[in-house]
Design an enzyme around this catalytic site. Structure first.
Site, PDB file in Angstrom:
ATOM      1  N   CYS A   1       0.868  -1.184   0.000  1.00  0.00           N
ATOM      2  CA  CYS A   1       0.000   0.000   0.000  1.00  0.00           C
ATOM      3  C   CYS A   1       0.905   1.234   0.000  1.00  0.00           C
ATOM      4  O   CYS A   1       1.997   1.204   0.549  1.00  0.00           O
ATOM      5  CB  CYS A   1      -0.851   0.059   1.267  1.00  0.00           C
ATOM      6  SG  CYS A   1      -2.047  -1.273   1.436  1.00  0.00           S
TER       7      CYS A   1
ATOM      8  N   ASP B   1     -10.676  -1.835 -22.772  1.00  0.00           N
ATOM      9  CA  ASP B   1     -10.136  -1.928 -21.403  1.00  0.00           C
ATOM     10  C   ASP B   1      -8.688  -2.386 -21.499  1.00  0.00           C
ATOM     11  O   ASP B   1      -8.350  -3.499 -21.112  1.00  0.00           O
ATOM     12  CB  ASP B   1     -10.985  -2.923 -20.583  1.00  0.00           C
ATOM     13  CG  ASP B   1     -10.532  -3.031 -19.136  1.00  0.00           C
ATOM     14  OD1 ASP B   1      -9.691  -2.217 -18.705  1.00  0.00           O
ATOM     15  OD2 ASP B   1     -11.022  -3.939 -18.431  1.00  0.00           O
TER      16      ASP B   1
ATOM     17  N   CYS C   1      -3.095  -9.081   6.459  1.00  0.00           N
ATOM     18  CA  CYS C   1      -2.959  -7.959   5.527  1.00  0.00           C
ATOM     19  C   CYS C   1      -4.312  -7.275   5.504  1.00  0.00           C
ATOM     20  O   CYS C   1      -5.327  -7.895   5.190  1.00  0.00           O
ATOM     21  CB  CYS C   1      -2.593  -8.486   4.141  1.00  0.00           C
ATOM     22  SG  CYS C   1      -2.836  -7.262   2.836  1.00  0.00           S
TER      23      CYS C   1
ATOM     24  N   CYS D   1      -6.837   1.692 -16.621  1.00  0.00           N
ATOM     25  CA  CYS D   1      -6.133   1.540 -15.339  1.00  0.00           C
ATOM     26  C   CYS D   1      -4.938   2.490 -15.283  1.00  0.00           C
ATOM     27  O   CYS D   1      -4.112   2.395 -14.384  1.00  0.00           O
ATOM     28  CB  CYS D   1      -5.707   0.094 -15.124  1.00  0.00           C
ATOM     29  SG  CYS D   1      -4.657  -0.532 -16.437  1.00  0.00           S
TER      30      CYS D   1
END
Ligand code: SAH
Length: 459
Positions: free
Chosen positions: A87, A389, A167, A416
């Site tokens: 993260c 996509d 996690c 993305c």
């Protein structure tokens, strides 16, 4: 033109105010217009920093003292956040993360896409009500320490494996299964793979989870094809977790960082587990690509479907279709869907999934979208709506040119990578299309990854 001298010096301390956040999540401050990137700093924060590296047009710095904190700064909830690197935004409130992602999309649309933000609406990012425990797939490296095994993550910038019990972005079930498998392996004296010596057996444990069905799959990635204590280990795993429907072995005998090898065998149970997104059911095998945040996938695909504005009469192309997830979503409302994807196994999955759901109006082809779709068009075919996509690098220009020739009423672009989205929108705009609106969707809370869907119409 000669580059001017950098206005900062290595190892010197400076007082700065941060203005921006990079796409990797670092703070950006400027000294006399010269950008300095500093990890763990946020826009509007004031700090003392030390310059640690000076490059030609920019420098890197380290926080020495934070003098004024951003209103969005919070304490990262995860105790291993700073070691892990999985993260990048846990020190930012969730509200702040959503706003940064929206801004990032706006910035690149203006800078790279040359779009007028007075005309293109970038909506507030659609986030999760509870942005934790969302990942349906855990993929953890296994190593050894004195007296046992470790399974967790590679420490940032190293190949040391740190053990991890929990996690926070992972479905808790996945963590529980990984821990249990680790204990069972320890009990039977299983040796973990040793990268340096290329010895040992167990390289990775992968667990997949069907959010709607609750089914679990366990995958052992091993160096060799044998399976020590197979019957006992299977018995223990399935007795501990009756929801495990499939146990798979993947053999990776190479010296490589790539996780999976070429050979995959089901050693117990089914070849697939199942999941549903909305009303569409999907079969997921050990190696299938499947979105990792199924709850937000539904949000994203609902938006794509809304933008497609289908009435049941349209012929639709789904370029870069993967296992046909978006195609089958569209097939619920379209006359005909044609999906194109480069990976043959994904197309096998797409065909299986179409059959599983009883769709007879979806057809799939293997190949490069930029080759298959131009050929399809040359043969006299046309689509009313095109959905794309693509992977991070965006659409190939040959595909965009074909879209401009074919002139579908609408293009729905699922992206993305906002940067390549903006680049491709610019090309479509020059060719007679208009970007109407863009909706960022948070598929990966607490990470810097930013997904967006854009509606583009023929002028
Ligand atoms: N739409 C799918 C997958 C999107 S990921 C989903 O939502 O699940 C992008 C996909 O593009 C991957 O499956 C990748 O294999 C495929 N791909 C990459 N380059 C391609 C190309 N040139 N032509 C067609 N497909 C490609």
């Amino acid at each position: 033109m000669a580059k001017r001298q950098a206005p900062v010096v290595k190892n010197e301390i400076y007082d700065v105010t941060f203005e921006d956040l990079t796409h990797e999540g670092a703070g950006v401050a400027k000294i006399e217009g010269f950008p300095i990137f500093v990890e763990n700093a946020l826009p509007d924060e004031q700090a003392k920093i030390k310059v640690i590296k000076v490059n030609k047009g920019f420098a890197f710095g380290r926080l020495v003292e934070l003098k004024q904190e951003s209103a969005h700064r919070i304490d990262a909830p995860c105790p291993i956040y700073s070691q892990c690197g999985g993260c990048q935004l846990q020190h930012v409130s969730y509200e702040g993360q959503l706003e940064y992602k929206r801004k990032q999309v706006e910035q690149v649309l203006a800078r790279i896409g040359k779009l007028d933000l007075n005309q293109v609406k970038v909506h507030p990012t659609l986030g999760m009500e509870d942005p934790w425990s969302y990942r349906n797939k855990a993929q953890v490296p296994v190593g050894e320490r004195e007296g046992g095994l470790v399974a967790g993550f590679y420490q940032k910038r190293s190949h040391d494996i740190i053990d991890m019990e929990r996690c926070l972005i992972q479905q808790a079930d996945n963590d529980d299964v990984v821990q249990a498998v680790k204990r069972i392996c320890e009990k039977y004296g299983i040796r973990a793979y040793n990268e340096e010596k290329h010895k040992g057996w167990l390289r990775h444990i992968m667990v997949r989870y069907g959010l709607i069905t609750n089914e679990l799959m366990v995958v052992f990635v091993t160096r060799t094809a044998d399976f020590p204590h197979k019957a006992d280990m299977i018995k223990e795993i399935t007795e501990t977790f009756p929801r495990v429907k499939s146990i798979v072995q993947n053999i990776n005998s190479k010296r490589t960082n790539v996780i999976f090898g070429d050979e995959t065998n089901v050693i117990w149970g089914e070849e697939y587990i199942y999941d549903k997104i909305g009303d569409v059911k999907f079969a997921i095998s050990a190696r299938s690509f499947y979105q990792v945040n199924p709850e937000q996938t539904k949000v994203l695909y609902d938006k794509a479907l809304e933008y497609a504005q289908l009435t049941g009469e349209e012929s639709v192309i789904d370029a870069y279709c993967g296992i046909g997830t978006i195609s089958l979503f569209l097939a619920q409302k379209a006359k005909k869907v044609f999906g194109v994807e480069i990976v043959p196994e994904a197309i096998e999955d797409a065909n299986r999934n179409a059959e599983l759901n009883g769709f007879t109006n979806a057809e799939f082809a293997v190949g490069e979208a930029e080759v298959v779709i131009p050929n399809w068009y040359k043969q006299g075919n046309k689509a009313d709506v095109i959905v794309v996509d693509p992977p991070r690098k965006g659409c190939d220009e040959a595909l965009l040119t074909t879209i401009l020739d074919m002139k579908p009423k609408r293009v729905v672009y699922v992206s993305c990578n906002p940067g390549t989205l903006a680049r491709d929108l610019h090309l479509l705009e020059q060719g007679g299309y208009e970007t109407v609106e863009v909706q960022p969707v948070d598929m990966f809370p607490h990470t810097v990854h930013c997904e967006a869907v854009a509606l583009i119409e023929l002028k």
